[in-house]
Write a protein that holds these residues in place. Structure first.
Motif, PDB file in Angstrom:
ATOM      1  N   THR A  17       0.840  -1.193   0.000  1.00 28.70           N
ATOM      2  CA  THR A  17       0.000   0.000   0.000  1.00 28.70           C
ATOM      3  C   THR A  17       0.876   1.243   0.000  1.00 28.70           C
ATOM      4  OG1 THR A  17      -0.120  -0.014   2.420  1.00 28.70           O
ATOM      5  CG2 THR A  17      -1.895  -1.126   1.226  1.00 28.70           C
ATOM      6  N   GLY A  18       0.296   2.350  -0.386  1.00 27.57           N
ATOM      7  CA  GLY A  18       1.009   3.618  -0.365  1.00 27.57           C
ATOM      8  C   GLY A  18       0.851   4.285   0.986  1.00 27.57           C
ATOM      9  N   ILE A  19       0.487   5.553   0.982  1.00 24.84           N
ATOM     10  CA  ILE A  19       0.258   6.291   2.222  1.00 24.84           C
ATOM     11  C   ILE A  19      -1.242   6.437   2.418  1.00 24.84           C
ATOM     12  CG2 ILE A  19       0.629   8.468   3.431  1.00 24.84           C
ATOM     13  CD1 ILE A  19       3.212   8.787   1.902  1.00 24.84           C
ATOM     14  N   PRO A  20      -1.809   5.940   3.512  1.00 26.25           N
ATOM     15  CA  PRO A  20      -3.257   6.017   3.732  1.00 26.25           C
ATOM     16  C   PRO A  20      -3.776   7.449   3.694  1.00 26.25           C
ATOM     17  CG  PRO A  20      -2.232   4.572   5.344  1.00 26.25           C
ATOM     18  CD  PRO A  20      -1.122   5.248   4.603  1.00 26.25           C
ATOM     19  N   GLY A  21      -4.900   7.636   3.018  1.00 26.09           N
ATOM     20  CA  GLY A  21      -5.519   8.947   2.939  1.00 26.09           C
ATOM     21  C   GLY A  21      -4.967   9.858   1.871  1.00 26.09           C
ATOM     22  N   MET A  22      -3.984   9.374   1.092  1.00 25.53           N
ATOM     23  CA  MET A  22      -3.370  10.212   0.066  1.00 25.53           C
ATOM     24  C   MET A  22      -3.493   9.576  -1.310  1.00 25.53           C
ATOM     25  SD  MET A  22       0.032  11.757   1.916  1.00 25.53           S
ATOM     26  CE  MET A  22       0.202  12.968   0.617  1.00 25.53           C
ATOM     27  N   ALA A  74       7.328   0.947  -7.967  1.00 26.14           N
ATOM     28  CA  ALA A  74       6.212   0.208  -8.546  1.00 26.14           C
ATOM     29  C   ALA A  74       4.886   0.648  -7.932  1.00 26.14           C
ATOM     30  CB  ALA A  74       6.416  -1.292  -8.342  1.00 26.14           C
ATOM     31  N   THR A  75       4.886   0.905  -6.628  1.00 20.19           N
ATOM     32  CA  THR A  75       3.651   1.283  -5.935  1.00 20.19           C
ATOM     33  C   THR A  75       3.190   2.678  -6.316  1.00 20.19           C
ATOM     34  OG1 THR A  75       4.205  -0.142  -4.051  1.00 20.19           O
ATOM     35  CG2 THR A  75       2.594   1.608  -3.671  1.00 20.19           C
ATOM     36  N   TYR A  80       1.462  -0.501  -9.278  1.00 22.25           N
ATOM     37  CA  TYR A  80       1.554  -1.964  -9.214  1.00 22.25           C
ATOM     38  C   TYR A  80       1.900  -2.334  -7.784  1.00 22.25           C
ATOM     39  CZ  TYR A  80       2.791  -6.780 -10.242  1.00 22.25           C
ATOM     40  OH  TYR A  80       2.836  -8.155 -10.255  1.00 22.25           O
ATOM     41  N   ARG A  81       0.974  -2.953  -7.067  1.00 22.17           N
ATOM     42  CA  ARG A  81       1.082  -3.115  -5.622  1.00 22.17           C
ATOM     43  C   ARG A  81       1.306  -4.555  -5.175  1.00 22.17           C
ATOM     44  NH1 ARG A  81      -0.854   1.593  -3.132  1.00 22.17           N
ATOM     45  NH2 ARG A  81      -1.649   3.110  -4.637  1.00 22.17           N
ATOM     46  N   LEU A 165      -0.271  -5.507   3.155  1.00 26.83           N
ATOM     47  CA  LEU A 165       0.700  -4.883   4.047  1.00 26.83           C
ATOM     48  C   LEU A 165       0.444  -3.378   4.122  1.00 26.83           C
ATOM     49  CD1 LEU A 165       3.923  -6.780   2.904  1.00 26.83           C
ATOM     50  CD2 LEU A 165       2.282  -7.413   4.678  1.00 26.83           C
ATOM     51  N   HIS A 166       1.029  -2.735   5.111  1.00 32.36           N
ATOM     52  CA  HIS A 166       0.743  -1.321   5.356  1.00 32.36           C
ATOM     53  C   HIS A 166       1.787  -0.373   4.786  1.00 32.36           C
ATOM     54  CE1 HIS A 166      -1.809  -2.721   9.037  1.00 32.36           C
ATOM     55  NE2 HIS A 166      -2.507  -2.711   7.916  1.00 32.36           N
ATOM     56  N   HIS A 167       2.780  -0.918   4.069  1.00 34.30           N
ATOM     57  CA  HIS A 167       3.835  -0.086   3.516  1.00 34.30           C
ATOM     58  C   HIS A 167       4.035  -0.423   2.040  1.00 34.30           C
ATOM     59  CE1 HIS A 167       4.641  -0.323   7.877  1.00 34.30           C
ATOM     60  NE2 HIS A 167       5.109   0.903   7.753  1.00 34.30           N
ATOM     61  N   SER A 168       4.885   0.337   1.403  1.00 37.45           N
ATOM     62  CA  SER A 168       5.227   0.066   0.001  1.00 37.45           C
ATOM     63  C   SER A 168       6.494  -0.782  -0.089  1.00 37.45           C
ATOM     64  CB  SER A 168       5.416   1.384  -0.758  1.00 37.45           C
ATOM     65  OG  SER A 168       6.349   2.216  -0.097  1.00 37.45           O
TER      66      SER A 168
END
Length: 303
Positions: A17-22, A74-75, A80-81, A165-168
């Motif tokens: 995932t990227g940054i939540p809320g963005m 990639a994210t 591409y996640r 997951l919670h990060h890239s």
């Protein structure tokens, strides 16, 4: 959870995932990360051939940057996640390995500063090229051997809490959040490794600077005292930039578990991205020889 053949279930891929809320500002986030990577990679490549200890620090910073680079780009750039499960374990190993190496290198650089200030006449005999090389190989061996079990400890676990997951990029604590089964061994060994590396290294750095400060206060000349302090400023800045985010992340996980997910993600990003960018800038500003070397590099490039 077991798979169809009775073996622990593991997803073929994990979702980053990227940054939540963005989600609407991914392009700007990608631009920021691109700038951070450029500064980090160019800066560390520039100071790489300067000094032995600084070269080790640059290599560890480059290792962290190149370990996170593929999945982060990639994210954020290609949206591409997905990352292969085994590839995620490999990335996790290298991210933590280079990070723990940096902690050991900062301790070695601290010993260098200690000898310079407390026993300068013996510097050339204490820190010979062979001893510096042995220290570097020892740091590498320590990080590699302590982290080598991690991928296998994760590989044995079933993953029944999803694959997001919670990060890239892949980190061990993040993988533990989606793993099920008995994770006590992973958590206990993870705590041991953190204490064995960050805990011991930071303790010796603190004790060493206590002795350095005592030696500085014993210097009669204020000018010489300031000069001695100035020789340590770059290293002090590097230590603070490295350890403060680690302490902040630990405090948030321990005492602010209800913090928004974006806080955890941003602190992890600071911990991984700021030191590799900050270190070459700090040492370039504070060290005349490095500034002179950088000027020579650019003069040759443009000449």
């Amino acid at each position: 959870m077991l798979g169809l053949n009775g073996t622990p279930f593991q997803p073929a891929t994990l979702q980053l995932t990227g940054i939540p809320g963005m989600q609407t500002g991914q392009a700007w986030v990608a631009l920021v990360f691109c700038i951070l990577y450029l500064i980090s990679i160019i800066g560390n490549l520039t100071i790489l051939p300067m000094y032995y200890f600084l070269s080790m620090l640059s290599l560890s910073d480059l290792g962290v940057s190149f370990s996170t680079l593929p999945t982060v780009l990639a994210t954020f750039y290609f949206n591409y996640r997905h990352v292969d499960f085994d590839a995620c374990l490999v990335q996790m190993f290298f991210i933590h390995n280079f990070s723990f190496m940096e902690s050991g290198i900062l301790l070695a650089m601290n010993f260098d500063r200690f000898v310079v200030i407390c026993d300068p006449l013996r510097y050339a005999t204490v820190l010979t090229n062979n001893r510096i090389l042995a220290m570097g190989l020892g740091i590498l061996a320590k990080s590699f051997t302590t982290l080598f079990p991690f991928p296998f400890l994760v590989k044995r676990l079933p993953f029944c809490k999803g694959n997001v997951l919670h990060h890239s990029y892949c980190l061990h604590p993040d993988l533990m959040n989606v793993a099920c089964g008995d994770v006590h061994v992973n958590n206990i060994y993870g705590l041991f490794v953190v204490l064995f590396t960050y805990g011991i290294d930071s303790t010796f750095i603190l004790l060493s600077y206590t002795l350095i400060l005592r030696a500085m206060l014993a210097i009669a000349s204020q000018e010489q005292r300031f000069k001695a302090l100035n020789t340590c400023m770059s290293h002090i800045c590097a230590v603070l930039v490295f350890y403060v985010p680690i302490i902040a992340v630990s405090m948030i996980h321990r005492f602010w578990k209800s913090a928004p997910l974006v806080v955890h993600v941003m602190m992890s990003n600071v911990y991984l991205f700021i030191p590799p960018m900050f270190n070459p800038i700090t040492y370039s500003v504070k060290t005349k020889e490095i500034r002179r070397g950088i000027r020579q590099v650019f003069c040759k490039s443009w000449g």
